[in-house]
Design an enzyme around this catalytic site. Sequence first.
Site, PDB file in Angstrom:
ATOM      1  N   CYS A  29       0.832  -1.211   0.000  1.00 51.08           N
ATOM      2  CA  CYS A  29       0.000   0.000   0.000  1.00 51.08           C
ATOM      3  C   CYS A  29       0.865   1.258   0.000  1.00 51.08           C
ATOM      4  CB  CYS A  29      -0.915  -0.063   1.233  1.00 51.08           C
ATOM      5  SG  CYS A  29      -1.666   1.489   1.720  1.00 51.08           S
ATOM      6  N   CYS A  32       0.368   3.624   2.953  1.00 50.09           N
ATOM      7  CA  CYS A  32       0.898   2.960   4.153  1.00 50.09           C
ATOM      8  C   CYS A  32       2.415   3.140   4.217  1.00 50.09           C
ATOM      9  CB  CYS A  32       0.574   1.461   4.136  1.00 50.09           C
ATOM     10  SG  CYS A  32      -1.183   1.072   4.101  1.00 50.09           S
TER      11      CYS A  32
END
Length: 101
Positions: A29, A32
């Site tokens: 991600c 992230c």
Amino acid sequence: MIKHVETEQELNELLNNGDVLVDFFATWCGPCRMLGPVLEELDAEGFPVQIVKIDTDEAPDLAMKYNVQAIPTLLFFSNGKLVNKTMGFQRKDQIQNFCKK
């Protein structure tokens, strides 16, 4: 020190021990990966909240339990109780404000 947690038991032990910021993330991600260094910087500066990271691919049961529908998702707990929840990338100042009771 940032802790990586994979089981509900590990998480529960930490949650009952003061203020805890839980980061639900995945290694693939992008947002992230942007959030990781922000959390590391807070930790290095002596942030008064325990930071815990949970990889949703490694612990899907925990993500389901806490109704994580997007990543990153940050949950702030105080003495075992969920106080705040947010999704998406957060700047350092946003995280600091997010973790105020």
